[in-house]
Write a protein that holds these residues in place. Structure first.
Motif, short mmCIF file in Angstrom:
data_model
loop_
_atom_site.label_atom_id
_atom_site.label_comp_id
_atom_site.label_asym_id
_atom_site.label_seq_id
_atom_site.Cartn_x
_atom_site.Cartn_y
_atom_site.Cartn_z
N SER A 55 -115.05 58.78 119.34
CA SER A 55 -114.35 58.01 120.36
C SER A 55 -115.14 58.00 121.65
O SER A 55 -116.14 58.68 121.79
N THR A 56 -114.64 57.21 122.58
CA THR A 56 -115.26 57.12 123.90
C THR A 56 -114.19 57.25 124.97
O THR A 56 -113.02 56.90 124.74
N CYS A 57 -114.58 57.73 126.10
CA CYS A 57 -113.68 57.84 127.23
C CYS A 57 -113.71 56.53 128.02
O CYS A 57 -114.79 55.95 128.19
N PRO A 58 -112.57 56.05 128.49
CA PRO A 58 -112.58 54.82 129.29
C PRO A 58 -113.53 54.91 130.50
O PRO A 58 -114.10 53.90 130.91
N GLN A 110 -104.86 60.59 122.35
CA GLN A 110 -104.88 61.77 123.22
C GLN A 110 -104.88 62.97 122.29
O GLN A 110 -104.03 63.05 121.40
N LYS A 111 -105.85 63.83 122.49
CA LYS A 111 -105.97 65.02 121.64
C LYS A 111 -106.00 64.63 120.17
O LYS A 111 -105.42 65.31 119.31
N GLY A 112 -106.65 63.50 119.86
CA GLY A 112 -106.82 63.07 118.48
C GLY A 112 -105.63 62.37 117.85
O GLY A 112 -105.69 61.96 116.70
N ARG A 113 -104.56 62.20 118.61
CA ARG A 113 -103.36 61.55 118.07
C ARG A 113 -103.09 60.24 118.78
O ARG A 113 -103.33 60.13 119.98
N PRO A 114 -102.53 59.26 118.07
CA PRO A 114 -102.17 58.00 118.73
C PRO A 114 -101.24 58.26 119.90
O PRO A 114 -100.40 59.15 119.86
N VAL A 115 -101.41 57.48 120.96
CA VAL A 115 -100.62 57.67 122.17
C VAL A 115 -99.73 56.46 122.40
O VAL A 115 -100.09 55.34 122.05
N ASP A 116 -98.57 56.70 122.97
CA ASP A 116 -97.67 55.62 123.37
C ASP A 116 -98.26 54.99 124.63
O ASP A 116 -98.24 55.61 125.70
N THR A 117 -98.79 53.80 124.52
CA THR A 117 -99.48 53.16 125.65
C THR A 117 -98.53 52.78 126.78
O THR A 117 -98.99 52.44 127.86
N GLU A 118 -97.24 52.85 126.54
CA GLU A 118 -96.28 52.58 127.61
C GLU A 118 -96.12 53.80 128.52
O GLU A 118 -95.60 53.69 129.62
N ASN A 119 -96.54 54.96 128.04
CA ASN A 119 -96.33 56.21 128.78
C ASN A 119 -97.58 57.08 128.77
O ASN A 119 -97.51 58.26 128.46
N ILE A 120 -98.71 56.52 129.12
CA ILE A 120 -99.94 57.29 129.14
C ILE A 120 -99.94 58.22 130.35
O ILE A 120 -99.77 57.78 131.48
N ILE A 121 -100.12 59.50 130.06
CA ILE A 121 -100.27 60.49 131.11
C ILE A 121 -101.50 61.31 130.75
O ILE A 121 -101.56 61.90 129.67
N GLY A 122 -102.47 61.35 131.62
CA GLY A 122 -103.67 62.13 131.36
C GLY A 122 -104.76 61.35 130.66
O GLY A 122 -104.65 60.14 130.45
#
Length: 80
Positions: free
Chosen positions: A20-23, A59-71
């Protein structure tokens, strides 16, 4: 100069589905002088690409809820 979505896709393709890549990498490449100002644009473009099924945001290798991204998040190609 590529657009933000083009840069995200190019980096994701280059890394392949296992990495992966960091934004911030995308922002630094496209806007070296003031990349921090463009982080939300990069995240927004990544979210659109995820909604189109082209990448995954994790996040930490797991899919993230893009409506609530924290970190911090990572962007990667979807596995085939």
């Amino acid at each position: 100069m590529p657009t933000i979505p083009q840069a995200i896709l190019a980096k994701a393709i280059q890394r392949g589905p296992d990495k992966s890549t960091c934004p911030s990498e995308i922002a630094r490449e496209l806007f070296p002088a003031d990349w921090r100002k463009h982080m939300q644009e990069v995240r927004d473009a990544a979210i659109e690409l995820q909604q189109e099924g082209k990448v995954s945001i994790t996040q930490k290798g797991r899919p993230v809820d893009t409506e609530n991204i924290i970190g911090p998040v990572r962007i990667k190609m979807n596995s085939p």
